[in-house]
Design a protein around this motif. Structure first.
Motif, PDB file in Angstrom:
ATOM      1  N   MET A 183       0.845  -1.186   0.000  1.00 13.13           N
ATOM      2  CA  MET A 183       0.000   0.000   0.000  1.00 13.13           C
ATOM      3  C   MET A 183       0.890   1.249   0.000  1.00 13.13           C
ATOM      4  N   VAL A 184       0.269   2.402  -0.262  1.00 15.94           N
ATOM      5  CA  VAL A 184       1.016   3.662  -0.273  1.00 15.94           C
ATOM      6  C   VAL A 184       0.586   4.496   0.928  1.00 15.94           C
ATOM      7  N   GLN A 185       1.564   4.893   1.755  1.00 13.60           N
ATOM      8  CA  GLN A 185       1.267   5.680   2.952  1.00 13.60           C
ATOM      9  C   GLN A 185       1.230   7.166   2.607  1.00 13.60           C
ATOM     10  N   LEU A 186       0.116   7.800   2.896  1.00 12.63           N
ATOM     11  CA  LEU A 186       0.035   9.247   2.703  1.00 12.63           C
ATOM     12  C   LEU A 186      -0.075   9.906   4.076  1.00 12.63           C
ATOM     13  N   SER A 187       1.074  10.296   4.634  1.00 12.40           N
ATOM     14  CA  SER A 187       1.106  10.940   5.939  1.00 12.40           C
ATOM     15  C   SER A 187       1.314  12.432   5.759  1.00 12.40           C
ATOM     16  N   ILE A 226      -4.787  19.837   2.378  1.00 12.41           N
ATOM     17  CA  ILE A 226      -5.628  19.316   1.293  1.00 12.41           C
ATOM     18  C   ILE A 226      -4.845  19.391  -0.024  1.00 12.41           C
ATOM     19  N   GLY A 227      -4.120  20.493  -0.205  1.00 13.49           N
ATOM     20  CA  GLY A 227      -3.283  20.644  -1.398  1.00 13.49           C
ATOM     21  C   GLY A 227      -2.241  19.538  -1.508  1.00 13.49           C
ATOM     22  N   LEU A 228      -1.627  19.193  -0.376  1.00 14.27           N
ATOM     23  CA  LEU A 228      -0.596  18.136  -0.385  1.00 14.27           C
ATOM     24  C   LEU A 228      -1.202  16.790  -0.782  1.00 14.27           C
ATOM     25  N   ILE A 229      -2.368  16.488  -0.214  1.00  7.90           N
ATOM     26  CA  ILE A 229      -3.018  15.207  -0.499  1.00  7.90           C
ATOM     27  C   ILE A 229      -3.473  15.155  -1.957  1.00  7.90           C
ATOM     28  N   GLU A 230      -4.007  16.249  -2.426  1.00  2.31           N
ATOM     29  CA  GLU A 230      -4.482  16.307  -3.805  1.00  2.31           C
ATOM     30  C   GLU A 230      -3.353  16.002  -4.781  1.00  2.31           C
ATOM     31  N   GLU A 231      -2.193  16.598  -4.504  1.00  2.00           N
ATOM     32  CA  GLU A 231      -1.022  16.393  -5.348  1.00  2.00           C
ATOM     33  C   GLU A 231      -0.668  14.904  -5.447  1.00  2.00           C
ATOM     34  N   LYS A 232      -0.682  14.219  -4.303  1.00  2.00           N
ATOM     35  CA  LYS A 232      -0.294  12.798  -4.275  1.00  2.00           C
ATOM     36  C   LYS A 232      -1.352  11.927  -4.941  1.00  2.00           C
ATOM     37  N   PHE A 264      -4.352   3.203  -0.833  1.00  2.00           N
ATOM     38  CA  PHE A 264      -3.764   4.281  -0.032  1.00  2.00           C
ATOM     39  C   PHE A 264      -4.103   4.126   1.447  1.00  2.00           C
ATOM     40  N   ILE A 265      -3.130   4.505   2.285  1.00  2.00           N
ATOM     41  CA  ILE A 265      -3.369   4.610   3.724  1.00  2.00           C
ATOM     42  C   ILE A 265      -3.293   6.085   4.064  1.00  2.00           C
ATOM     43  N   PHE A 266      -4.394   6.667   4.486  1.00  2.00           N
ATOM     44  CA  PHE A 266      -4.372   8.056   4.919  1.00  2.00           C
ATOM     45  C   PHE A 266      -4.000   8.066   6.401  1.00  2.00           C
ATOM     46  N   ASP A 267      -2.830   8.634   6.690  1.00  2.00           N
ATOM     47  CA  ASP A 267      -2.254   8.598   8.034  1.00  2.00           C
ATOM     48  C   ASP A 267      -2.144  10.039   8.541  1.00  2.00           C
TER      49      ASP A 267
END
Ligand code: AP5
Ligand code: ZN
Length: 214
Positions: free
Chosen positions: A26-30, A65-71, A81-84
């Protein structure tokens, strides 16, 4: 599978996310890691957020939100995705829903890692991390096998976070109860919430997460 790990500072979100990355691709989005990277890069945004983070307050919704959108829009979530550490406010939760809709992804589970404040204090004050590979350790719960040497990469460059002191932790906890805990009701109402015991041992917590993911 796309999941949110929801829990107070020290609940074990990062620890469990790293296991899921290894075991399930999975991909970690921290957002915390992204903000610390921005700080380390010396960018304007990094400088602005560093002070906020050191006070233990929340960075603006707009920035995270901008950072998450980019990823999310750059793809690459093989095993999901793992939203951390995101979302942390109701507007962030709404923004995530919109973003997922836009890229055609679903949210499969929101896993609340329940803990008590006492445990959180000792977890945070005992935490250190490998500065080279990012592996997380704890003075008593998960020490390195050889004193000060990373089990994963052999580095001796161990780091502590600037916000991991009791005073800052108190404001981080306040922010959690005030701004983030309403998300428990938000996701419960949507039938997406799974609550697990975050106080158990690391491997037991991992097993509860696996069960919650189905
Ligand atoms: P962030 O980096 O997200 O920090 P946090 O939420 O405070 O969470 P932590 O990383 O401290 O804890 P964790 O749950 O990952 O615990 P860990 O696995 O390391 O955010 C930092 C700051 O950035 C925020 O204060 C804010 O300013 C800003 N920010 C970030 N996202 C934002 C957003 N969306 N909106 C606005 N601002 C945002 O475990 C802790 C320790 O315990 C470790 O030592 C570990 O080894 C140990 N441990 C883990 N599990 C167990 C276990 N089961 N038993 C015993 N020990 C354990
Ligand atoms: Zn390492």
């Amino acid at each position: 599978t796309n999941i949110i790990l929801l829990g107070p500072p020290g609940a074990g979100k990062g620890t469990q996310a790293r296991k899921l990355v290894e075991e399930r691709d999975m991909v970690q989005l921290s957002t915390g890691d992204m903000l610390r990277e921005a700080k380390a890069s010396g960018s304007e945004m990094g400088k602005r957020v560093a002070e906020v983070m050191e006070r233990g307050e929340l960075v603006t919704d707009e920035i995270v939100i901008g950072l998450i959108e980019e990823k999310l829009t750059s793809g690459g979530g093989g095993g999901g995705f793992i939203f951390d550490g995101f979302p942390r406010t109701l507007p962030q939760a709404d923004a995530l829903r919109e973003l997922l809709d836009r890229v055609g992804l679903s949210l499969d589970a929101v896993i609340e890692m329940r803990c008590n404040d006492e445990a959180l204090v000792s977890r945070i004050t005992g935490r250190y991390t490998c500065g080279d590979c990012g592996e997380g350790y704890h003075e008593t719960a998960k020490p390195t096998t050889r004193d000060g040497v990373c089990d994963v990469c052999g580095s001796t460059n161990m780091k502590r976070r600037a916000d991991d002191n009791e005073e800052t932790l108190r404001s981080r906890l306040m922010e959690y109860y005030k701004n983030t805990s309403p998300l428990i009701g938000y996701y419960y109402a949507k039938g997406q919430l799974k609550s697990i015991d975050g106080l158990a041992e690391i491997d037991e917590v991992a097993a509860s997460i696996a069960e919650a993911m189905g």
